[in-house]
Design a protein around this motif. Structure first.
Motif, PDB file in Angstrom:
ATOM      1  N   SER A  72      13.294 -37.894 -23.497  1.00 21.16           N
ATOM      2  CA  SER A  72      13.644 -38.042 -24.909  1.00 21.16           C
ATOM      3  C   SER A  72      13.764 -36.669 -25.556  1.00 21.16           C
ATOM      4  O   SER A  72      13.342 -35.661 -24.988  1.00 21.16           O
ATOM      5  N   VAL A  73      14.295 -36.659 -26.773  1.00 20.79           N
ATOM      6  CA  VAL A  73      14.409 -35.413 -27.522  1.00 20.79           C
ATOM      7  C   VAL A  73      13.023 -34.868 -27.841  1.00 20.79           C
ATOM      8  O   VAL A  73      12.782 -33.665 -27.723  1.00 20.79           O
ATOM      9  N   SER A  74      12.085 -35.737 -28.197  1.00 12.86           N
ATOM     10  CA  SER A  74      10.730 -35.258 -28.509  1.00 12.86           C
ATOM     11  C   SER A  74      10.061 -34.644 -27.281  1.00 12.86           C
ATOM     12  O   SER A  74       9.375 -33.625 -27.388  1.00 12.86           O
ATOM     13  N   GLN A  75      10.277 -35.228 -26.116  1.00 14.75           N
ATOM     14  CA  GLN A  75       9.738 -34.654 -24.888  1.00 14.75           C
ATOM     15  C   GLN A  75      10.388 -33.297 -24.596  1.00 14.75           C
ATOM     16  O   GLN A  75       9.721 -32.352 -24.165  1.00 14.75           O
ATOM     17  N   LEU A  76      11.668 -33.193 -24.860  1.00 16.98           N
ATOM     18  CA  LEU A  76      12.389 -31.928 -24.710  1.00 16.98           C
ATOM     19  C   LEU A  76      11.777 -30.874 -25.628  1.00 16.98           C
ATOM     20  O   LEU A  76      11.500 -29.752 -25.208  1.00 16.98           O
ATOM     21  N   GLN A  77      11.545 -31.244 -26.881  1.00 17.22           N
ATOM     22  CA  GLN A  77      10.954 -30.315 -27.843  1.00 17.22           C
ATOM     23  C   GLN A  77       9.548 -29.881 -27.435  1.00 17.22           C
ATOM     24  O   GLN A  77       9.192 -28.716 -27.571  1.00 17.22           O
ATOM     25  N   GLN A  78       8.749 -30.809 -26.952  1.00 22.41           N
ATOM     26  CA  GLN A  78       7.365 -30.508 -26.560  1.00 22.41           C
ATOM     27  C   GLN A  78       7.304 -29.556 -25.377  1.00 22.41           C
ATOM     28  O   GLN A  78       6.526 -28.609 -25.380  1.00 22.41           O
ATOM     29  N   HIS A  79       8.124 -29.803 -24.370  1.00 24.64           N
ATOM     30  CA  HIS A  79       8.038 -29.013 -23.141  1.00 24.64           C
ATOM     31  C   HIS A  79       8.719 -27.647 -23.232  1.00 24.64           C
ATOM     32  O   HIS A  79       8.349 -26.736 -22.517  1.00 24.64           O
ATOM     33  N   TRP A  80       9.731 -27.535 -24.090  1.00 27.42           N
ATOM     34  CA  TRP A  80      10.481 -26.278 -24.149  1.00 27.42           C
ATOM     35  C   TRP A  80      10.395 -25.593 -25.509  1.00 27.42           C
ATOM     36  O   TRP A  80      11.088 -24.619 -25.749  1.00 27.42           O
ATOM     37  N   GLU A  81       9.572 -26.101 -26.390  1.00 30.35           N
ATOM     38  CA  GLU A  81       9.325 -25.475 -27.693  1.00 30.35           C
ATOM     39  C   GLU A  81      10.615 -24.990 -28.352  1.00 30.35           C
ATOM     40  O   GLU A  81      10.793 -23.803 -28.619  1.00 30.35           O
ATOM     41  N   LEU A  82      11.511 -25.906 -28.596  1.00 33.18           N
ATOM     42  CA  LEU A  82      12.788 -25.578 -29.222  1.00 33.18           C
ATOM     43  C   LEU A  82      12.570 -25.150 -30.663  1.00 33.18           C
ATOM     44  O   LEU A  82      11.734 -25.697 -31.363  1.00 33.18           O
ATOM     45  N   THR A  83      13.330 -24.189 -31.085  1.00 29.89           N
ATOM     46  CA  THR A  83      13.216 -23.715 -32.456  1.00 29.89           C
ATOM     47  C   THR A  83      14.071 -24.578 -33.378  1.00 29.89           C
ATOM     48  O   THR A  83      15.100 -25.115 -32.971  1.00 29.89           O
ATOM     49  N   GLU A  84      13.617 -24.716 -34.593  1.00 31.43           N
ATOM     50  CA  GLU A  84      14.372 -25.455 -35.609  1.00 31.43           C
ATOM     51  C   GLU A  84      15.385 -24.515 -36.222  1.00 31.43           C
ATOM     52  O   GLU A  84      15.134 -23.315 -36.274  1.00 31.43           O
ATOM     53  N   PRO A  85      16.479 -24.915 -36.706  1.00 31.05           N
ATOM     54  CA  PRO A  85      16.931 -26.293 -36.674  1.00 31.05           C
ATOM     55  C   PRO A  85      17.546 -26.636 -35.314  1.00 31.05           C
ATOM     56  O   PRO A  85      18.109 -25.771 -34.645  1.00 31.05           O
ATOM     57  N   LEU A  86      17.401 -27.895 -34.937  1.00 26.81           N
ATOM     58  CA  LEU A  86      18.013 -28.372 -33.699  1.00 26.81           C
ATOM     59  C   LEU A  86      19.512 -28.493 -33.899  1.00 26.81           C
ATOM     60  O   LEU A  86      19.986 -28.729 -35.004  1.00 26.81           O
ATOM     61  N   ARG A  87      20.245 -28.347 -32.820  1.00 29.49           N
ATOM     62  CA  ARG A  87      21.697 -28.536 -32.917  1.00 29.49           C
ATOM     63  C   ARG A  87      21.979 -29.989 -33.298  1.00 29.49           C
ATOM     64  O   ARG A  87      21.185 -30.883 -33.037  1.00 29.49           O
ATOM     65  N   GLY A  88      23.108 -30.209 -33.922  1.00 28.08           N
ATOM     66  CA  GLY A  88      23.461 -31.513 -34.477  1.00 28.08           C
ATOM     67  C   GLY A  88      23.436 -32.652 -33.469  1.00 28.08           C
ATOM     68  O   GLY A  88      23.014 -33.764 -33.790  1.00 28.08           O
ATOM     69  N   GLU A  89      23.858 -32.394 -32.246  1.00 31.73           N
ATOM     70  CA  GLU A  89      23.866 -33.445 -31.217  1.00 31.73           C
ATOM     71  C   GLU A  89      22.454 -33.927 -30.916  1.00 31.73           C
ATOM     72  O   GLU A  89      22.225 -35.126 -30.735  1.00 31.73           O
ATOM     73  N   LEU A  90      21.495 -33.009 -30.859  1.00 32.43           N
ATOM     74  CA  LEU A  90      20.109 -33.405 -30.589  1.00 32.43           C
ATOM     75  C   LEU A  90      19.527 -34.200 -31.752  1.00 32.43           C
ATOM     76  O   LEU A  90      18.779 -35.162 -31.540  1.00 32.43           O
ATOM     77  N   ILE A  91      19.897 -33.848 -32.960  1.00 31.50           N
ATOM     78  CA  ILE A  91      19.432 -34.602 -34.132  1.00 31.50           C
ATOM     79  C   ILE A  91      20.021 -36.009 -34.102  1.00 31.50           C
ATOM     80  O   ILE A  91      19.329 -36.993 -34.362  1.00 31.50           O
ATOM     81  N   GLU A  92      21.302 -36.104 -33.754  1.00 28.25           N
ATOM     82  CA  GLU A  92      21.935 -37.422 -33.636  1.00 28.25           C
ATOM     83  C   GLU A  92      21.247 -38.272 -32.569  1.00 28.25           C
ATOM     84  O   GLU A  92      20.990 -39.457 -32.777  1.00 28.25           O
TER      85      GLU A  92
END
Length: 157
Positions: A72-92
């Motif tokens: 999931s996107v949340s799992q992606l964010q947790q494991h790779w510590e993505l910086t905000e803002p996320l790209r539009g496709e990930l938000i969608e």
């Protein structure tokens, strides 16, 4: 082509192969539909989930690729510590995961076999399947269409 997209496409292809095998076996009518769906359904679902995860990694531009994709996107964010803002496709995709649509159905864990009421078909006890061949095809079509659409915007970027 990005290696993550290649892996996503490979998993979509594997799911399509499994679905064709399921359709052929259903047409032969030698094995009860519930048995076939139980045997093949989870494999199709897992192939589609992996395709989705590999595509998430492409959208986030994660390098090097891990051995397993996120679910999931949340799992992606947790494991790779993505910086905000996320790209539009990930938000969608995050919004799609949160709704009661095909993507959230695909991601939902099937009920544990012990919680299913067993049925006896011929002399073989089987559990009622969690999905139908139409649902599996719908998940494949939805994911394939989503990846195609978002891939075009990635290619233009």
């Amino acid at each position: 082509m990005n290696p993550a997209r290649g892996l996503a496409n490979q998993k979509l292809y594997h799911a399509a192969i499994l679905q064709r095998m399921l359709a052929a076996e259903l047409a032969r009518e030698e094995i009860p539909q519930t048995v076939l769906l139980e045997a093949v359904g989870e494999s199709v679902r897992l192939q589609l989930l992996e395709a989705y995860g590999w595509f998430l990694l492409e959208l986030a531009d994660i390098q090097p690729l891990p051995s397993q994709p996120p679910a999931s996107v949340s799992q992606l964010q947790q494991h790779w510590e993505l910086t905000e803002p996320l790209r539009g496709e990930l938000i969608e995709l995050q919004a799609l995961e949160a709704t009661q649509g095909w993507l959230s159905e695909l991601q939902a864990s099937p009920a544990a076999p012990a919680s299913l009421t067993p049925r006896v078909t011929a002399s073989l006890a089987v559990a009622a399947p969690e999905w139908s061949s139409q649902q599996l095809a719908g998940w494949h079509s939805g994911l394939s269409g989503l990846i195609d659409r978002m891939s075009h915007s990635l290619d233009e970027w």
